[in-house]
Enzyme design. Structure first.
Site, PDB file in Angstrom:
ATOM      1  N   ARG A  86      -0.070  -8.955  13.557  1.00 30.34           N
ATOM      2  CA  ARG A  86      -0.668  -7.930  12.685  1.00 30.34           C
ATOM      3  C   ARG A  86      -1.598  -8.575  11.667  1.00 30.34           C
ATOM      4  NH1 ARG A  86       4.435  -5.149  10.498  1.00 30.34           N
ATOM      5  NH2 ARG A  86       3.044  -3.833   9.290  1.00 30.34           N
ATOM      6  N   LYS A 130       0.832  -1.216   0.000  1.00 30.36           N
ATOM      7  CA  LYS A 130       0.000   0.000   0.000  1.00 30.36           C
ATOM      8  C   LYS A 130       0.864   1.263   0.000  1.00 30.36           C
ATOM      9  CE  LYS A 130      -2.070  -0.993   3.943  1.00 30.36           C
ATOM     10  NZ  LYS A 130      -1.558  -2.326   4.320  1.00 30.36           N
ATOM     11  N   ARG A 164      -9.188   1.109   9.359  1.00 28.77           N
ATOM     12  CA  ARG A 164      -8.839  -0.288   9.652  1.00 28.77           C
ATOM     13  C   ARG A 164      -9.926  -0.966  10.467  1.00 28.77           C
ATOM     14  NH1 ARG A 164      -2.865   0.558   9.172  1.00 28.77           N
ATOM     15  NH2 ARG A 164      -1.787  -1.398   9.473  1.00 28.77           N
ATOM     16  N   ARG A 180      11.512  -6.626   4.327  1.00 33.70           N
ATOM     17  CA  ARG A 180      11.359  -5.184   4.080  1.00 33.70           C
ATOM     18  C   ARG A 180      12.404  -4.372   4.855  1.00 33.70           C
ATOM     19  NH1 ARG A 180       5.462  -2.685   4.477  1.00 33.70           N
ATOM     20  NH2 ARG A 180       5.505  -3.234   6.670  1.00 33.70           N
ATOM     21  N   ARG A 239      11.812  -2.245  10.412  1.00 36.13           N
ATOM     22  CA  ARG A 239      10.860  -1.746  11.409  1.00 36.13           C
ATOM     23  C   ARG A 239      10.722  -2.758  12.538  1.00 36.13           C
ATOM     24  NH1 ARG A 239       5.459  -0.205   8.121  1.00 36.13           N
ATOM     25  NH2 ARG A 239       4.556  -1.091   9.986  1.00 36.13           N
TER      26      ARG A 239
HETATM   27  P1  AMP Z   1       1.163   0.382   9.043  1.00 35.03           P
HETATM   28  O1  AMP Z   1       2.423   1.101   8.716  1.00 35.03           O
HETATM   29  O2  AMP Z   1      -0.019   0.888   8.295  1.00 35.03           O
HETATM   30  O3  AMP Z   1       1.314  -1.116   8.945  1.00 35.03           O
HETATM   31  O4  AMP Z   1       0.853   0.697  10.579  1.00 35.03           O
HETATM   32  C1  AMP Z   1       1.756   0.332  11.612  1.00 35.03           C
HETATM   33  C2  AMP Z   1       1.033   0.259  12.952  1.00 35.03           C
HETATM   34  O5  AMP Z   1       0.467   1.548  13.258  1.00 35.03           O
HETATM   35  C3  AMP Z   1      -0.138  -0.708  12.990  1.00 35.03           C
HETATM   36  O6  AMP Z   1       0.265  -2.032  13.271  1.00 35.03           O
HETATM   37  C4  AMP Z   1      -0.971  -0.097  14.126  1.00 35.03           C
HETATM   38  O7  AMP Z   1      -0.419  -0.378  15.388  1.00 35.03           O
HETATM   39  C5  AMP Z   1      -0.802   1.392  13.874  1.00 35.03           C
HETATM   40  N1  AMP Z   1      -1.836   1.923  12.956  1.00 35.03           N
HETATM   41  C6  AMP Z   1      -1.666   2.426  11.705  1.00 35.03           C
HETATM   42  N2  AMP Z   1      -2.831   2.818  11.167  1.00 35.03           N
HETATM   43  C7  AMP Z   1      -3.784   2.542  12.095  1.00 35.03           C
HETATM   44  C8  AMP Z   1      -5.193   2.674  12.134  1.00 35.03           C
HETATM   45  N3  AMP Z   1      -5.891   3.177  11.079  1.00 35.03           N
HETATM   46  N4  AMP Z   1      -5.852   2.276  13.253  1.00 35.03           N
HETATM   47  C9  AMP Z   1      -5.181   1.787  14.312  1.00 35.03           C
HETATM   48  N5  AMP Z   1      -3.869   1.606  14.338  1.00 35.03           N
HETATM   49  C10 AMP Z   1      -3.148   1.973  13.244  1.00 35.03           C
END
Ligand code: AMP
Length: 215
Positions: free
Chosen positions: A173, A15, A90, A129, A162
């Site tokens: 996740r 994404k 989400r 990654r 990360r």
């Molecule tokens: P991502 O980079 O989108 O995978 O996000 C990394 C982490 O940030 C996720 O595993 C969540 O802990 C938090 N996070 C990101 N976006 C959201 C969201 N829309 N709602 C809740 N937690 C989020």
């Protein structure tokens, strides 16, 4: 009508990478809640302090925290003509809050594109990654390695993994994705907004599919 777009898909579906490629052509900002939260954690802001534990465990940050962040971001001038959301919404509650927020301003979601990637590919993609510490460019040790291992091609910065990309957290996740985020696909399908495309293939191939889906 503005370009109010959402890019969905499991963690590691690509994404962020695709969103970064798309925004200049679309003329709208990429809004990545993951990027916003990581920046907040790094800067140790009150938001970052609240979010860190959830992120480290691979859980979602509570809806009431993240919804406020996105509502504020959407009020910024650069998001007036549209946006490309990546990583938000989400949960159903987040989708409803987003819909209400747009509606109050006479706006609505134009399209939701879902990148389909099977779980086994997700784990391989995320485990490999790497991200540049300095400029944020993304690499993959197998599929898209920098010319010199550990060094960013673009700026010479050091690449890193990360914390939440380590395997134990990735499994968490993924299960959170299936339990809390996947139901959103039906939510948007029922509203006639969803287009699903395969997230497997080269960056260009997947990018083309996404462009067709939003055309
Ligand atoms: P991502 O980079 O989108 O995978 O996000 C990394 C982490 O940030 C996720 O595993 C969540 O802990 C938090 N996070 C990101 N976006 C959201 C969201 N829309 N709602 C809740 N937690 C989020």
């Amino acid at each position: 009508m503005g370009k109010e777009l959402i890019l969905m898909g499991p963690p590691g579906a690509g994404k962020g990478t695709q969103a970064k490629r798309m925004v200049s052509a679309l003329g709208v900002p990429q809004i990545s809640t993951g990027d916003i939260l990581r920046a907040a954690v790094k800067a140790q802001t009150p938001l970052g302090v609240k979010a860190k534990g959830f992120m480290d465990r691979g859980e979602l940050v509570p809806d009431e925290v993240i919804i406020g962040v996105v509502e504020e971001r959407l009020r910024a001038e650069d998001a007036c003509g549209g946006f490309l959301l990546d990583g938000f919404p989400r949960t159903i509650a987040q989708a409803e809050a987003l819909g209400d927020c747009l509606k109050r301003n006479g706006r609505s979601i134009l399209r939701v594109v879902n990148l389909e990637v099977p779980d086994r590919d997700v784990v391989e993609r995320i485990a490999g990654r790497r991200i540049c510490k300095k400029c944020g460019a993304e690499y993959h040790v197998k599929f898209f390695p920098p010319k010199k291992a550990g060094v960013c091609d673009k700026c010479g910065g050091e690449t890193y993994q990360r914390d939440d990309d380590r395997e134990a957290v990735v499994q968490k996740r993924l299960s959170v994705y299936h339990a809390q985020t996947q139901p959103l696909l039906d939510y948007y399908k029922g509203r006639g907004l969803l287009r699903s495309v395969s997230g497997i293939g080269s960056l260009e191939e997947v990018g083309r599919r996404i462009n067709e889906a939003i055309a």
